[in-house]
Design a protein around this motif. Structure first.
Motif, PDB file in Angstrom:
ATOM      1  N   ILE A 190       0.910  -1.151  -0.343  1.00 61.32           N
ATOM      2  CA  ILE A 190      -0.228   0.123  -0.555  1.00 61.32           C
ATOM      3  C   ILE A 190       0.921   1.273  -0.386  1.00 61.32           C
ATOM      4  CG2 ILE A 190      -2.143   1.375   1.405  1.00 61.32           C
ATOM      5  CD1 ILE A 190      -2.870  -1.598   2.978  1.00 61.32           C
ATOM      6  N   LYS A 191       0.894   2.003  -1.428  1.00 63.19           N
ATOM      7  CA  LYS A 191       1.822   3.372  -0.993  1.00 63.19           C
ATOM      8  C   LYS A 191       1.226   4.919  -1.150  1.00 63.19           C
ATOM      9  CE  LYS A 191       5.734   4.326  -3.778  1.00 63.19           C
ATOM     10  NZ  LYS A 191       5.654   5.390  -4.054  1.00 63.19           N
ATOM     11  N   GLY A 192       1.131   5.254  -0.157  1.00 62.40           N
ATOM     12  CA  GLY A 192       1.077   6.478  -0.341  1.00 62.40           C
ATOM     13  C   GLY A 192       1.763   7.942  -0.890  1.00 62.40           C
ATOM     14  N   LYS A 193       1.212   9.206  -1.156  1.00 61.16           N
ATOM     15  CA  LYS A 193       3.159  10.422  -1.668  1.00 61.16           C
ATOM     16  C   LYS A 193       3.714   9.848  -0.299  1.00 61.16           C
ATOM     17  CE  LYS A 193      -0.586  13.100  -4.440  1.00 61.16           C
ATOM     18  NZ  LYS A 193      -1.173  14.420  -4.500  1.00 61.16           N
ATOM     19  N   GLU A 194       3.049   9.635   0.574  1.00 60.53           N
ATOM     20  CA  GLU A 194       4.370  10.135   1.676  1.00 60.53           C
ATOM     21  C   GLU A 194       4.351   8.817   2.998  1.00 60.53           C
ATOM     22  OE1 GLU A 194       3.939  13.390   4.183  1.00 60.53           O
ATOM     23  OE2 GLU A 194       3.650  14.933   2.637  1.00 60.53           O
ATOM     24  N   ASN A 195       3.634   8.363   2.512  1.00 60.17           N
ATOM     25  CA  ASN A 195       3.668   6.693   3.347  1.00 60.17           C
ATOM     26  C   ASN A 195       3.397   5.356   2.057  1.00 60.17           C
ATOM     27  OD1 ASN A 195       3.388   8.023   5.940  1.00 60.17           O
ATOM     28  ND2 ASN A 195       1.299   8.964   4.713  1.00 60.17           N
ATOM     29  N   ILE A 196       4.813   4.426   3.346  1.00 62.78           N
ATOM     30  CA  ILE A 196       4.458   3.139   2.364  1.00 62.78           C
ATOM     31  C   ILE A 196       4.299   1.833   3.644  1.00 62.78           C
ATOM     32  CG2 ILE A 196       6.561   2.941   1.812  1.00 62.78           C
ATOM     33  CD1 ILE A 196       6.627   1.380  -0.345  1.00 62.78           C
ATOM     34  N   TYR A 197       3.074   0.961   3.269  1.00 59.55           N
ATOM     35  CA  TYR A 197       2.675   0.141   4.177  1.00 59.55           C
ATOM     36  C   TYR A 197       2.786  -1.483   3.425  1.00 59.55           C
ATOM     37  CZ  TYR A 197       0.131   3.617   6.585  1.00 59.55           C
ATOM     38  OH  TYR A 197       0.379   4.582   7.337  1.00 59.55           O
ATOM     39  N   PHE A 198       3.919  -2.417   4.112  1.00 57.30           N
ATOM     40  CA  PHE A 198       4.104  -4.043   3.663  1.00 57.30           C
ATOM     41  C   PHE A 198       3.289  -4.709   4.643  1.00 57.30           C
ATOM     42  CE2 PHE A 198       7.076  -1.782   2.637  1.00 57.30           C
ATOM     43  CZ  PHE A 198       8.125  -1.947   1.544  1.00 57.30           C
ATOM     44  N   VAL A 199       1.960  -5.140   3.992  1.00 58.33           N
ATOM     45  CA  VAL A 199       1.395  -6.401   4.390  1.00 58.33           C
ATOM     46  C   VAL A 199       1.088  -7.610   4.124  1.00 58.33           C
ATOM     47  CG1 VAL A 199      -1.016  -6.607   5.612  1.00 58.33           C
ATOM     48  CG2 VAL A 199       0.060  -3.858   5.128  1.00 58.33           C
ATOM     49  N   PRO A 200       1.804  -8.828   5.140  1.00 58.21           N
ATOM     50  CA  PRO A 200       1.768  -9.638   4.880  1.00 58.21           C
ATOM     51  C   PRO A 200      -0.132 -10.981   4.563  1.00 58.21           C
ATOM     52  CG  PRO A 200       2.387 -10.038   6.496  1.00 58.21           C
ATOM     53  CD  PRO A 200       2.114  -8.792   6.118  1.00 58.21           C
ATOM     54  N   PHE A 201       0.023 -11.329   3.932  1.00 54.96           N
ATOM     55  CA  PHE A 201      -1.487 -12.414   3.628  1.00 54.96           C
ATOM     56  C   PHE A 201      -1.373 -13.287   4.865  1.00 54.96           C
ATOM     57  CE2 PHE A 201      -1.749  -9.527  -0.295  1.00 54.96           C
ATOM     58  CZ  PHE A 201      -3.601  -8.978   0.677  1.00 54.96           C
ATOM     59  N   ASP A 202      -3.215 -13.635   5.135  1.00 53.89           N
ATOM     60  CA  ASP A 202      -3.103 -14.947   4.985  1.00 53.89           C
ATOM     61  C   ASP A 202      -4.294 -15.341   4.236  1.00 53.89           C
ATOM     62  OD1 ASP A 202      -2.037 -14.794   8.097  1.00 53.89           O
ATOM     63  OD2 ASP A 202      -3.259 -13.460   8.444  1.00 53.89           O
ATOM     64  N   PHE A 203      -4.290 -17.169   3.923  1.00 51.63           N
ATOM     65  CA  PHE A 203      -4.073 -17.050   2.756  1.00 51.63           C
ATOM     66  C   PHE A 203      -6.647 -19.014   3.696  1.00 51.63           C
ATOM     67  CE2 PHE A 203      -1.286 -15.923   1.103  1.00 51.63           C
ATOM     68  CZ  PHE A 203      -1.671 -15.666  -0.568  1.00 51.63           C
ATOM     69  N   GLU A 204      -7.019 -18.477   3.095  1.00 50.00           N
ATOM     70  CA  GLU A 204      -8.339 -19.723   3.035  1.00 50.00           C
ATOM     71  C   GLU A 204      -7.724 -20.173   1.897  1.00 50.00           C
ATOM     72  OE1 GLU A 204     -11.229 -18.195   5.126  1.00 50.00           O
ATOM     73  OE2 GLU A 204     -10.577 -17.066   7.180  1.00 50.00           O
ATOM     74  N   LYS A 205      -7.963 -21.368   1.962  1.00 45.92           N
ATOM     75  CA  LYS A 205      -8.472 -22.493   0.531  1.00 45.92           C
ATOM     76  C   LYS A 205      -9.585 -23.029   0.262  1.00 45.92           C
ATOM     77  CE  LYS A 205      -3.617 -22.542  -1.474  1.00 45.92           C
ATOM     78  NZ  LYS A 205      -3.346 -21.655  -2.250  1.00 45.92           N
ATOM     79  N   TYR A 206     -10.731 -22.661  -0.424  1.00 45.76           N
ATOM     80  CA  TYR A 206     -11.757 -23.712  -0.481  1.00 45.76           C
ATOM     81  C   TYR A 206     -11.479 -24.388  -1.727  1.00 45.76           C
ATOM     82  CZ  TYR A 206     -14.057 -19.663   2.719  1.00 45.76           C
ATOM     83  OH  TYR A 206     -13.831 -19.189   3.694  1.00 45.76           O
ATOM     84  N   THR A 207     -10.715 -25.363  -1.302  1.00 44.33           N
ATOM     85  CA  THR A 207     -10.718 -26.495  -2.273  1.00 44.33           C
ATOM     86  C   THR A 207     -11.788 -26.909  -2.752  1.00 44.33           C
ATOM     87  OG1 THR A 207     -10.505 -28.105  -0.023  1.00 44.33           O
ATOM     88  CG2 THR A 207      -8.440 -27.267  -1.118  1.00 44.33           C
ATOM     89  N   SER A 208     -13.089 -27.851  -2.930  1.00 44.43           N
ATOM     90  CA  SER A 208     -14.540 -28.018  -2.903  1.00 44.43           C
ATOM     91  C   SER A 208     -15.110 -27.086  -3.873  1.00 44.43           C
ATOM     92  CB  SER A 208     -14.670 -29.206  -1.529  1.00 44.43           C
ATOM     93  OG  SER A 208     -15.867 -27.460  -1.517  1.00 44.43           O
ATOM     94  N   LYS A 209     -14.466 -26.025  -3.514  1.00 50.21           N
ATOM     95  CA  LYS A 209     -15.021 -24.817  -4.671  1.00 50.21           C
ATOM     96  C   LYS A 209     -14.562 -24.101  -5.324  1.00 50.21           C
ATOM     97  CE  LYS A 209     -19.507 -24.261  -1.055  1.00 50.21           C
ATOM     98  NZ  LYS A 209     -19.092 -23.338  -0.257  1.00 50.21           N
ATOM     99  N   GLY A 210     -12.643 -24.398  -5.230  1.00 52.59           N
ATOM    100  CA  GLY A 210     -11.605 -23.522  -6.304  1.00 52.59           C
ATOM    101  C   GLY A 210     -11.836 -22.541  -6.044  1.00 52.59           C
ATOM    102  N   ILE A 211     -11.923 -21.693  -4.724  1.00 48.70           N
ATOM    103  CA  ILE A 211     -11.677 -20.623  -5.017  1.00 48.70           C
ATOM    104  C   ILE A 211     -10.720 -20.317  -3.797  1.00 48.70           C
ATOM    105  CG2 ILE A 211     -13.759 -20.026  -2.888  1.00 48.70           C
ATOM    106  CD1 ILE A 211     -14.182 -17.734  -3.825  1.00 48.70           C
ATOM    107  N   THR A 212      -9.777 -19.687  -3.983  1.00 51.97           N
ATOM    108  CA  THR A 212      -8.912 -18.599  -2.630  1.00 51.97           C
ATOM    109  C   THR A 212      -9.156 -17.572  -2.405  1.00 51.97           C
ATOM    110  OG1 THR A 212      -7.234 -19.967  -3.261  1.00 51.97           O
ATOM    111  CG2 THR A 212      -6.578 -18.703  -2.576  1.00 51.97           C
TER     112      THR A 212
END
Length: 413
Positions: A190-212
């Protein structure tokens, strides 16, 4: 804002001394110290009334949290069509609409049915059992995959930042056939004019429905406009990630607002759409609306405190002037002690009630003070004359009010 009070004091003291008091004196108003003290106390009470009503307006603009025994259920429709909800209440949400159901009986399990209206073959309803806890807010995001409605239970987004900044959450909904497939080590940028943020993701897998579904823990950021980047491949150097990754979209946040950002396929195609949903409206009330109450309480402070110190000094006998002024200042200490006790006891769940309570107490006290002041008889202090120095014997004498002191003795042997 904290500078306003001392600044106004510096401005108001000469204004009262040379303009306001002389003008009022021509109309025979507020000529006596106790009259000014009473008026100053009522002005101070008025400033608390102003603060209380302003706080009520602020509180009404905030999301209402459920009371004990009740709960709330929020729905965010990310579908490109209408969403029909039955079970809790029968409602229809437009595309991109956020709706909150309030005053729901808590500690009960509800069966909710969702159905899309106008999304082509996306008509199959999705049933969901939800148990609502007392005093809690549960929020559901509705999306789709392969002709089915998919539901995502969110971390409570219906809250504002305690620091007044913006609160955001980000979700991306990706199908397995899409080219963009971030891995578990991907970082949202997330990058602004004066500020920047680095944020890791948490993932959830919906294997039966083929969606992440990837999600970001809610965070607070400074207001402004930001560009959003989602890396396709991992990179150990964040600087390279910014240079090589494509921009997903741009969003704008304001003070006090709460937002949800989503990245999801458009109409089951490989094209992704970026959307910003405002969950809680940003602050609508300007901080400068505090200036009127600062002006009123400063005027009251000058009429009350400055006049009170002068009154306690002029009306006290010569031997007790310091004691009477100390007693006057002691009342200030007791007043501060009352404020500390009320704050620690947390007697009110709303700040506006506390302001109005202090204002009411001040009005009641000043009415009692006004009655006492009406019957007060002022002490007329004798006017001191200039001293005359006898050059012949260098003894200092006074034209009037020469007092003998029996305790004084001649030190000559």
């Amino acid at each position: 804002m904290q500078v306003i009070n001392p600044l106004l004091i510096v401005i108001f003291i000469p204004m009262f001394e040379y303009i306001i008091y002389p003008v009022l004196a021509k109309f025979n108003c507020l000529t006596r110290p106790l009259q000014r003290i009473t008026t100053g106390g009522l002005l101070a009470a008025s400033s608390f009334f102003i603060a209380g009503f302003l706080q009520i307006r602020i509180e009404n603009s905030l999301p209402q949290t459920p009371t004990a025994g009740f709960s709330q259920f929020g729905i965010i429709n990310t579908l490109p069509c209408h969403l029909n909800l039955t079970g809790l209440r029968n409602i229809t949400l437009e595309s991109g609409e956020v709706h909150v159901l309030e005053n729901l009986e808590a500690d009960k399990t509800y069966r909710i049915s969702f159905a899309a209206d106008g999304c082509g073959n996306l008509t199959k309803a999705e049933d969901y059992n939800v148990t609502l806890a007392s005093g809690k807010i549960q929020t559901m995001m509705v999306t789709s995959n392969s002709g089915n409605i998919v539901l995502k239970n969110l971390e409570d987004p219906l809250r504002t930042s305690e620091t007044g900044t913006a609160n955001i959450q980000f979700f991306f909904i990706l199908h397995k056939n899409l080219k963009l497939q971030p891995t578990v080590n991907s970082t949202l940028i997330i990058k602004g004019k004066e500020n920047i943020y680095f944020v890791p993701f948490d993932f959830e897998k919906y294997t039966s429905k083929g969606i992440t579904i990837g999600s970001m823990t809610s965070m607070n950021i400074l207001p402004g406009e930001y560009n959003l980047y989602l890396p396709v491949a991992d990179s150990p150097l964040k600087e390279k990630v910014i240079q090589t990754d494509a921009k997903i979209g741009t969003f704008h946040v304001q003070n006090g607002g709460s937002y949800i950002l989503t990245l999801a396929p458009i109409n089951h195609t490989e094209k992704l759409g970026f959307h910003t949903y405002t969950i809680i409206r940003p602050n609508e009330i300007s901080i400068f609306l505090q200036i009127p109450q600062y002006m009123v309480i400063t005027a009251g402070e000058i009429m009350f405190s400055v006049t009170g110190l002068e009154f306690s000094y002029s009306q006290a006998p010569a031997s007790m002037k310091s004691v009477l002024q100390a007693a006057w200042l002691l009342t200030v200490a007791f007043g501060n002690l009352i404020v500390v006790i009320v704050a620690k006891l947390q007697l009110f769940h709303r700040q506006s009630f506390e302001f109005l309570m202090f204002a009411s107490l001040m009005v009641a006290v000043m009415l009692v003070f006004a009655i006492m002041a009406y019957f007060y008889k002022y002490v007329q202090q004798p006017q001191k004359e200039n001293t005359v120095i006898d050059q012949s014997n260098t003894e200092v004498t006074s034209r009037e009010n020469v007092f003998s002191n029996e305790a004084f003795g001649d030190d000559k042997m």
